[in-house]
Write a protein that holds these residues in place. Structure first.
Motif, PDB file in Angstrom:
ATOM      1  N   SER A 174     -32.674   5.990   7.353  1.00 14.31           N
ATOM      2  CA  SER A 174     -31.959   6.903   6.470  1.00 14.31           C
ATOM      3  C   SER A 174     -32.681   8.241   6.349  1.00 14.31           C
ATOM      4  CB  SER A 174     -31.811   6.256   5.087  1.00 14.31           C
ATOM      5  OG  SER A 174     -31.094   7.098   4.218  1.00 14.31           O
ATOM      6  N   LEU A 175     -34.001   8.183   6.189  1.00 16.38           N
ATOM      7  CA  LEU A 175     -34.784   9.420   6.063  1.00 16.38           C
ATOM      8  C   LEU A 175     -34.778  10.211   7.369  1.00 16.38           C
ATOM      9  CD1 LEU A 175     -37.838   8.151   3.975  1.00 16.38           C
ATOM     10  CD2 LEU A 175     -35.931   9.565   3.183  1.00 16.38           C
ATOM     11  N   LEU A 176     -34.767   9.506   8.496  1.00 12.39           N
ATOM     12  CA  LEU A 176     -34.724  10.201   9.785  1.00 12.39           C
ATOM     13  C   LEU A 176     -33.414  10.956   9.975  1.00 12.39           C
ATOM     14  CD1 LEU A 176     -36.388   7.633  12.236  1.00 12.39           C
ATOM     15  CD2 LEU A 176     -37.272   9.866  11.535  1.00 12.39           C
ATOM     16  N   THR A 177     -32.306  10.388   9.483  1.00 10.41           N
ATOM     17  CA  THR A 177     -31.025  11.097   9.603  1.00 10.41           C
ATOM     18  C   THR A 177     -31.049  12.384   8.773  1.00 10.41           C
ATOM     19  OG1 THR A 177     -30.047   9.791   7.788  1.00 10.41           O
ATOM     20  CG2 THR A 177     -29.715   8.987  10.037  1.00 10.41           C
ATOM     21  N   VAL A 178     -31.672  12.315   7.600  1.00  9.95           N
ATOM     22  CA  VAL A 178     -31.805  13.523   6.767  1.00  9.95           C
ATOM     23  C   VAL A 178     -32.670  14.558   7.476  1.00  9.95           C
ATOM     24  CG1 VAL A 178     -32.670  14.435   4.578  1.00  9.95           C
ATOM     25  CG2 VAL A 178     -31.478  12.243   4.625  1.00  9.95           C
ATOM     26  N   LEU A 179     -33.759  14.093   8.079  1.00 14.38           N
ATOM     27  CA  LEU A 179     -34.662  15.004   8.792  1.00 14.38           C
ATOM     28  C   LEU A 179     -33.948  15.672   9.969  1.00 14.38           C
ATOM     29  CD1 LEU A 179     -37.534  16.111   9.186  1.00 14.38           C
ATOM     30  CD2 LEU A 179     -38.016  14.106  10.612  1.00 14.38           C
ATOM     31  N   LEU A 180     -33.174  14.905  10.724  1.00  9.08           N
ATOM     32  CA  LEU A 180     -32.445  15.456  11.868  1.00  9.08           C
ATOM     33  C   LEU A 180     -31.458  16.535  11.430  1.00  9.08           C
ATOM     34  CD1 LEU A 180     -31.662  12.335  14.096  1.00  9.08           C
ATOM     35  CD2 LEU A 180     -32.976  14.352  14.760  1.00  9.08           C
ATOM     36  N   ASN A 181     -30.699  16.235  10.374  1.00  6.92           N
ATOM     37  CA  ASN A 181     -29.673  17.193   9.951  1.00  6.92           C
ATOM     38  C   ASN A 181     -30.257  18.433   9.279  1.00  6.92           C
ATOM     39  OD1 ASN A 181     -27.270  16.287  10.898  1.00  6.92           O
ATOM     40  ND2 ASN A 181     -26.621  15.254   9.043  1.00  6.92           N
ATOM     41  N   SER A 182     -31.448  18.314   8.777  1.00  7.04           N
ATOM     42  CA  SER A 182     -32.057  19.479   8.123  1.00  7.04           C
ATOM     43  C   SER A 182     -32.917  20.289   9.086  1.00  7.04           C
ATOM     44  CB  SER A 182     -32.917  19.031   6.933  1.00  7.04           C
ATOM     45  OG  SER A 182     -33.961  18.164   7.349  1.00  7.04           O
ATOM     46  N   THR A 183     -33.066  19.814  10.331  1.00  5.04           N
ATOM     47  CA  THR A 183     -33.882  20.536  11.312  1.00  5.04           C
ATOM     48  C   THR A 183     -33.101  20.756  12.613  1.00  5.04           C
ATOM     49  OG1 THR A 183     -34.869  18.410  11.981  1.00  5.04           O
ATOM     50  CG2 THR A 183     -36.088  19.728  10.369  1.00  5.04           C
ATOM     51  N   LEU A 184     -33.112  19.769  13.498  1.00  2.00           N
ATOM     52  CA  LEU A 184     -32.523  19.929  14.836  1.00  2.00           C
ATOM     53  C   LEU A 184     -31.016  20.140  14.816  1.00  2.00           C
ATOM     54  CD1 LEU A 184     -34.516  17.222  16.841  1.00  2.00           C
ATOM     55  CD2 LEU A 184     -34.903  19.685  16.777  1.00  2.00           C
ATOM     56  N   LEU A 185     -30.323  19.526  13.868  1.00  2.00           N
ATOM     57  CA  LEU A 185     -28.861  19.606  13.857  1.00  2.00           C
ATOM     58  C   LEU A 185     -28.319  20.481  12.728  1.00  2.00           C
ATOM     59  CD1 LEU A 185     -27.924  15.922  14.757  1.00  2.00           C
ATOM     60  CD2 LEU A 185     -28.006  17.924  16.249  1.00  2.00           C
ATOM     61  N   LYS A 186     -29.086  21.445  12.300  1.00  2.00           N
ATOM     62  CA  LYS A 186     -28.614  22.364  11.271  1.00  2.00           C
ATOM     63  C   LYS A 186     -27.447  23.180  11.818  1.00  2.00           C
ATOM     64  CE  LYS A 186     -30.824  24.555   7.398  1.00  2.00           C
ATOM     65  NZ  LYS A 186     -32.130  24.970   6.811  1.00  2.00           N
ATOM     66  N   THR A 187     -26.335  23.181  11.108  1.00  2.00           N
ATOM     67  CA  THR A 187     -25.077  23.736  11.624  1.00  2.00           C
ATOM     68  C   THR A 187     -25.193  25.194  12.043  1.00  2.00           C
ATOM     69  OG1 THR A 187     -23.779  22.203  10.271  1.00  2.00           O
ATOM     70  CG2 THR A 187     -22.662  24.170  11.069  1.00  2.00           C
ATOM     71  N   ARG A 188     -25.774  26.023  11.211  1.00  3.85           N
ATOM     72  CA  ARG A 188     -25.815  27.462  11.510  1.00  3.85           C
ATOM     73  C   ARG A 188     -26.596  27.747  12.787  1.00  3.85           C
ATOM     74  NH1 ARG A 188     -27.625  31.387   6.747  1.00  3.85           N
ATOM     75  NH2 ARG A 188     -25.685  30.494   5.938  1.00  3.85           N
ATOM     76  N   LYS A 189     -27.768  27.127  12.934  1.00  3.24           N
ATOM     77  CA  LYS A 189     -28.587  27.373  14.126  1.00  3.24           C
ATOM     78  C   LYS A 189     -27.919  26.808  15.380  1.00  3.24           C
ATOM     79  CE  LYS A 189     -33.032  27.515  11.724  1.00  3.24           C
ATOM     80  NZ  LYS A 189     -34.376  26.891  11.590  1.00  3.24           N
ATOM     81  N   ASN A 190     -27.344  25.627  15.256  1.00  6.04           N
ATOM     82  CA  ASN A 190     -26.711  25.011  16.416  1.00  6.04           C
ATOM     83  C   ASN A 190     -25.451  25.746  16.849  1.00  6.04           C
ATOM     84  OD1 ASN A 190     -28.533  23.057  16.986  1.00  6.04           O
ATOM     85  ND2 ASN A 190     -27.474  21.402  15.961  1.00  6.04           N
ATOM     86  N   ALA A 191     -24.742  26.327  15.886  1.00  8.66           N
ATOM     87  CA  ALA A 191     -23.538  27.088  16.222  1.00  8.66           C
ATOM     88  C   ALA A 191     -23.888  28.278  17.117  1.00  8.66           C
ATOM     89  CB  ALA A 191     -22.845  27.555  14.947  1.00  8.66           C
ATOM     90  N   ALA A 192     -24.951  28.986  16.748  1.00  9.68           N
ATOM     91  CA  ALA A 192     -25.383  30.125  17.559  1.00  9.68           C
ATOM     92  C   ALA A 192     -25.853  29.660  18.937  1.00  9.68           C
ATOM     93  CB  ALA A 192     -26.516  30.857  16.843  1.00  9.68           C
ATOM     94  N   PHE A 193     -26.560  28.514  18.975  1.00  8.01           N
ATOM     95  CA  PHE A 193     -27.051  27.978  20.246  1.00  8.01           C
ATOM     96  C   PHE A 193     -25.881  27.583  21.153  1.00  8.01           C
ATOM     97  CE2 PHE A 193     -28.120  24.145  22.716  1.00  8.01           C
ATOM     98  CZ  PHE A 193     -29.111  24.674  23.540  1.00  8.01           C
ATOM     99  N   ILE A 194     -24.886  26.918  20.591  1.00 10.22           N
ATOM    100  CA  ILE A 194     -23.708  26.492  21.369  1.00 10.22           C
ATOM    101  C   ILE A 194     -22.966  27.698  21.917  1.00 10.22           C
ATOM    102  CG2 ILE A 194     -21.416  25.427  21.169  1.00 10.22           C
ATOM    103  CD1 ILE A 194     -22.691  23.478  19.132  1.00 10.22           C
ATOM    104  N   GLN A 195     -22.790  28.703  21.073  1.00 14.80           N
ATOM    105  CA  GLN A 195     -22.053  29.904  21.485  1.00 14.80           C
ATOM    106  C   GLN A 195     -22.784  30.636  22.612  1.00 14.80           C
ATOM    107  OE1 GLN A 195     -21.312  32.622  18.247  1.00 14.80           O
ATOM    108  NE2 GLN A 195     -19.338  33.233  19.113  1.00 14.80           N
ATOM    109  N   ASP A 196     -24.111  30.771  22.465  1.00 19.09           N
ATOM    110  CA  ASP A 196     -24.894  31.462  23.491  1.00 19.09           C
ATOM    111  C   ASP A 196     -24.917  30.688  24.802  1.00 19.09           C
ATOM    112  OD1 ASP A 196     -25.441  33.432  21.669  1.00 19.09           O
ATOM    113  OD2 ASP A 196     -27.419  32.652  21.122  1.00 19.09           O
ATOM    114  N   THR A 197     -25.047  29.385  24.705  1.00 15.39           N
ATOM    115  CA  THR A 197     -25.104  28.548  25.911  1.00 15.39           C
ATOM    116  C   THR A 197     -23.787  28.605  26.688  1.00 15.39           C
ATOM    117  OG1 THR A 197     -26.656  27.030  24.832  1.00 15.39           O
ATOM    118  CG2 THR A 197     -25.501  26.206  26.782  1.00 15.39           C
ATOM    119  N   LEU A 198     -22.677  28.549  25.977  1.00 16.36           N
ATOM    120  CA  LEU A 198     -21.375  28.603  26.635  1.00 16.36           C
ATOM    121  C   LEU A 198     -21.112  29.977  27.239  1.00 16.36           C
ATOM    122  CD1 LEU A 198     -19.179  26.505  24.161  1.00 16.36           C
ATOM    123  CD2 LEU A 198     -19.950  25.860  26.452  1.00 16.36           C
ATOM    124  N   LYS A 199     -21.584  31.025  26.586  1.00 12.46           N
ATOM    125  CA  LYS A 199     -21.431  32.364  27.138  1.00 12.46           C
ATOM    126  C   LYS A 199     -22.153  32.485  28.467  1.00 12.46           C
ATOM    127  CE  LYS A 199     -20.601  35.166  23.008  1.00 12.46           C
ATOM    128  NZ  LYS A 199     -21.163  36.210  22.104  1.00 12.46           N
TER     129      LYS A 199
END
Length: 222
Positions: A38-63
């Motif tokens: 449970s704590l690992l899922t919180v850690l993942l979503n608050s670091t590696l899978l943070k929506t704002r950072k990942n959105a920019a990464f996805i957009q740049d990668t697809l471009k």
């Protein structure tokens, strides 16, 4: 640091090693796995899978790959990834609720000298009455009190988690914002307990109670 070290033996009968029933040992290790997950899922979503950072990464990668997506589309994909982890977090929460129920039922079926409430009361009575080894009795009572607080935190985590899981189906729950705040605050308290508990077990193994970890595996053999 001695106050956080669990003990293997009774303060009144130091020759006796405390016993752990198979049900309690199963609960202990399953609870450890579920809380860790449970704590690992919180850690993942608050670091590696943070929506704002990942959105920019996805957009740049697809471009770079020659595709064009809008910011809203990228955020939608990133949010979907985050939601999958929160779904896993919710499943861990359901298992935690089941473990809470299991532990409460187990308390009724434990043999008398292994019931937690009985042992907590007994530890307090020994601390009040034992003249010899009074420090040991005080330590035993303090450790059991910390465990009692941990049980209350787990129950709080399970109850508030259920309220959050069903808030979309029950409007009255959605209106109470305190559930989320209590849930998050309790998570930090549990993290603190884990650190203290691991430190206490480590010190106990190195000092006066070697074998305390194996006792939680084999039940407390002499």
């Amino acid at each position: 640091m001695a106050a956080i070290e669990p003990t293997r033996r009774s303060p009144v009968h130091p020759q006796q090693i405390k016993k752990n029933s198979p049900g309690l040992r199963l609960w202990h290790w399953l609870n450890a796995l579920v809380i860790t997950g449970s704590l690992l899922t919180v850690l993942l979503n608050s670091t590696l899978l943070k929506t704002r950072k990942n959105a920019a990464f996805i957009q740049d990668t697809l471009k770079e790959a020659g595709a064009t997506v809008t910011n809203d589309q990228a955020r939608s994909v990133a949010h979907e990834l985050s939601d999958k982890i929160w779904t896993l977090h919710t499943y861990f929460g359901y298992v935690l609720v089941g473990l809470v129920v299991f532990r409460l039922l187990l308390e009724f079926f434990q043999v008398a000298d292994q019931k937690f409430i009985r042992n907590l009361k007994s530890a307090y009575a020994k601390y009040q009455s034992v003249k010899q080894q009074r420090e040991t009795a005080r330590h035993d009572f303090l450790v059991k009190t910390v465990y009692a607080i941990f049980y209350l935190m787990i129950i709080t985590m399970a109850v508030t988690g259920l309220c959050l899981a069903f808030e979309d189906d029950v409007p009255a729950l959605k209106a109470i914002h305190a559930f989320r705040e209590i849930h998050q605050f309790t998570m930090y308290l549990i993290l603190a307990f884990i650190v203290v508990h691991l430190a206490g077990v480590f010190l106990a193994e190195r000092k006066e109670s070697p074998g305390i970890v194996s006792d939680m595996i084999n039940g407390g053999k002499e």
